[in-house]
Design an enzyme around this catalytic site. Structure first.
Site, PDB file in Angstrom:
ATOM      1  N   HIS A  75       0.845  -1.191   0.000  1.00 58.98           N
ATOM      2  CA  HIS A  75       0.000   0.000   0.000  1.00 58.98           C
ATOM      3  C   HIS A  75       0.879   1.240   0.000  1.00 58.98           C
ATOM      4  O   HIS A  75       0.730   2.100  -0.855  1.00 58.98           O
ATOM      5  CB  HIS A  75      -0.936  -0.009   1.212  1.00 58.98           C
ATOM      6  CG  HIS A  75      -2.038   0.994   1.132  1.00 58.98           C
ATOM      7  ND1 HIS A  75      -3.117   1.003   1.991  1.00 58.98           N
ATOM      8  CD2 HIS A  75      -2.238   2.043   0.299  1.00 58.98           C
ATOM      9  CE1 HIS A  75      -3.932   2.005   1.683  1.00 58.98           C
ATOM     10  NE2 HIS A  75      -3.415   2.652   0.666  1.00 58.98           N
ATOM     11  N   TRP A  78       3.740   5.523   5.155  1.00 55.96           N
ATOM     12  CA  TRP A  78       3.037   6.724   5.609  1.00 55.96           C
ATOM     13  C   TRP A  78       3.691   7.323   6.848  1.00 55.96           C
ATOM     14  O   TRP A  78       3.899   6.620   7.837  1.00 55.96           O
ATOM     15  CB  TRP A  78       1.587   6.393   5.966  1.00 55.96           C
ATOM     16  CG  TRP A  78       0.778   5.738   4.895  1.00 55.96           C
ATOM     17  CD1 TRP A  78       1.074   5.639   3.571  1.00 55.96           C
ATOM     18  CD2 TRP A  78      -0.487   5.084   5.067  1.00 55.96           C
ATOM     19  NE1 TRP A  78       0.081   4.964   2.904  1.00 55.96           N
ATOM     20  CE2 TRP A  78      -0.891   4.610   3.803  1.00 55.96           C
ATOM     21  CE3 TRP A  78      -1.304   4.860   6.169  1.00 55.96           C
ATOM     22  CZ2 TRP A  78      -2.090   3.928   3.610  1.00 55.96           C
ATOM     23  CZ3 TRP A  78      -2.496   4.170   5.988  1.00 55.96           C
ATOM     24  CH2 TRP A  78      -2.880   3.717   4.721  1.00 55.96           C
ATOM     25  N   TYR A  86      -1.952  12.824  10.887  1.00 53.80           N
ATOM     26  CA  TYR A  86      -0.906  12.879   9.869  1.00 53.80           C
ATOM     27  C   TYR A  86      -1.093  14.077   8.954  1.00 53.80           C
ATOM     28  O   TYR A  86      -2.191  14.618   8.817  1.00 53.80           O
ATOM     29  CB  TYR A  86      -0.900  11.598   9.030  1.00 53.80           C
ATOM     30  CG  TYR A  86      -2.171  11.345   8.244  1.00 53.80           C
ATOM     31  CD1 TYR A  86      -2.295  11.777   6.932  1.00 53.80           C
ATOM     32  CD2 TYR A  86      -3.259  10.682   8.820  1.00 53.80           C
ATOM     33  CE1 TYR A  86      -3.466  11.545   6.205  1.00 53.80           C
ATOM     34  CE2 TYR A  86      -4.411  10.450   8.117  1.00 53.80           C
ATOM     35  CZ  TYR A  86      -4.516  10.884   6.810  1.00 53.80           C
ATOM     36  OH  TYR A  86      -5.672  10.671   6.098  1.00 53.80           O
ATOM     37  N   GLU A 133       0.534   7.754  -3.775  1.00 57.62           N
ATOM     38  CA  GLU A 133       1.274   7.439  -2.555  1.00 57.62           C
ATOM     39  C   GLU A 133       2.471   8.372  -2.374  1.00 57.62           C
ATOM     40  O   GLU A 133       2.772   8.796  -1.251  1.00 57.62           O
ATOM     41  CB  GLU A 133       1.729   5.979  -2.580  1.00 57.62           C
ATOM     42  CG  GLU A 133       0.603   4.978  -2.410  1.00 57.62           C
ATOM     43  CD  GLU A 133      -0.131   5.154  -1.088  1.00 57.62           C
ATOM     44  OE1 GLU A 133       0.520   5.209  -0.033  1.00 57.62           O
ATOM     45  OE2 GLU A 133      -1.381   5.236  -1.110  1.00 57.62           O
ATOM     46  N   LYS A 136       0.902  12.169  -1.738  1.00 63.71           N
ATOM     47  CA  LYS A 136       0.189  12.318  -0.474  1.00 63.71           C
ATOM     48  C   LYS A 136       1.084  12.047   0.728  1.00 63.71           C
ATOM     49  O   LYS A 136       1.028  12.775   1.733  1.00 63.71           O
ATOM     50  CB  LYS A 136      -1.015  11.381  -0.432  1.00 63.71           C
ATOM     51  CG  LYS A 136      -1.841  11.510   0.850  1.00 63.71           C
ATOM     52  CD  LYS A 136      -3.098  10.647   0.810  1.00 63.71           C
ATOM     53  CE  LYS A 136      -3.914  10.798   2.104  1.00 63.71           C
ATOM     54  NZ  LYS A 136      -5.160   9.991   2.061  1.00 63.71           N
ATOM     55  N   HIS A 137       1.923  11.008   0.649  1.00 61.92           N
ATOM     56  CA  HIS A 137       2.697  10.584   1.812  1.00 61.92           C
ATOM     57  C   HIS A 137       4.205  10.837   1.676  1.00 61.92           C
ATOM     58  O   HIS A 137       4.844  11.318   2.608  1.00 61.92           O
ATOM     59  CB  HIS A 137       2.453   9.100   2.092  1.00 61.92           C
ATOM     60  CG  HIS A 137       1.017   8.764   2.349  1.00 61.92           C
ATOM     61  ND1 HIS A 137       0.359   9.144   3.503  1.00 61.92           N
ATOM     62  CD2 HIS A 137       0.106   8.078   1.599  1.00 61.92           C
ATOM     63  CE1 HIS A 137      -0.893   8.717   3.457  1.00 61.92           C
ATOM     64  NE2 HIS A 137      -1.076   8.065   2.319  1.00 61.92           N
TER      65      HIS A 137
END
Length: 260
Positions: A75, A78, A86, A133, A136-137
């Protein structure tokens, strides 16, 4: 690669795959402060903040199925603010959408091939998933900011990020950990949360992992770490989850993937 199940410390050396490029992250000492363990709360290139807890997250997709039938899939990685909250999408200027092209330019073809097999989107659009991914992270991990590199090459941190996530995923074989405890995909069997958590604790350095369910079926696992040094070649220490499981205490289904 070094992983000690007695201490929960994971130290993975970043592999530079560039030809003729000497860029690297600034050196961090072995006595760097462990993330989520400082009262100063000041980010540096050797201290992950505010996202001091890093989660290696995995999927078990069955409808439709993704990835091999005998493996979970990636996934992401994070950053969490050490309290269950977060940040997200921290640097729109680096929210790259051409991840495949970036990895190819860096000579990371083997990494890309692995991602196409194990970091897959349920809708079949891997490129958009990877971009999501990263944007965003990945852009919220302060210790891989361009300013933390010497002789920085544009997008170098992107390749380092994806390689690190894959390295972590390879060290956390959820399918095998569960299988070794007699927990295998089955259309009729059910399992208890306690048994699942106990099995994953063995692969996660003695620390419990977060177990996620959807409609009573196992579908996600998150492994929490604190890090000493930067997020690429620092020491990863397993820690307890900051989120409560969404699974029932018993009767958890672990559905087979299609064709399994």
């Amino acid at each position: 690669m070094f992983f000690s199940t007695s201490t929960g410390v994971l130290a993975l050396a970043a592999t530079q795959l560039f030809i003729g490029v000497s860029a690297q992250l600034k050196t961090c000492t072995n006595n760097s402060t462990l993330s989520c363990h400082s009262s100063s709360k000041a980010p540096t290139c050797c201290y992950n903040y505010p996202g001091g807890a890093l989660l290696q997250t995995q999927f078990w997709d069955t409808n439709p199925s993704t990835g091999p039938s005998d493996s979970w899939t990636i996934h992401g990685l994070w950053p969490d603010n050490c309290d269950g909250t977060y940040q997200s999408s921290c640097d729109p200027s680096r929210a790259y959408t051409n991840i495949t092209a970036i990895l190819k330019e860096q000579g990371r073809n083997q990494l890309l091939s692995y991602m196409d097999q194990y970091w897959v989107n349920i809708d079949g659009d891997n490129e958009s998933f990877w971009a999501h991914e990263w944007g965003k992270h990945g852009t919220c991990i302060n210790t891989i900011d361009p300013s933390c590199y010497t002789n920085y090459t544009p997008q170098e941190e992107v390749g380092d990020f994806f390689q690190k996530v894959v390295n972590l995923f390879k060290s956390l074989d959820t399918y095998t950990a569960l299988s070794n405890a007699g927990i295998t995909p089955d259309s009729s069997k059910t399992y208890s949360l306690g048994d699942i958590e106990a099995a994953l604790t063995k692969v996660h350095g003695g620390s419990q992992a977060y177990v996620g369910c959807e409609d009573g079926s196992l579908n996600q696992v998150w492994y929490f770490f604190n890090v000493r040094g930067n997020a690429i070649n620092g020491q990863y220490q397993a820690t307890a989850p900051l989120s409560k499981s969404t699974c029932p205490s018993s009767g958890i289904k672990y559905a087979p993937k299609s064709g399994n």
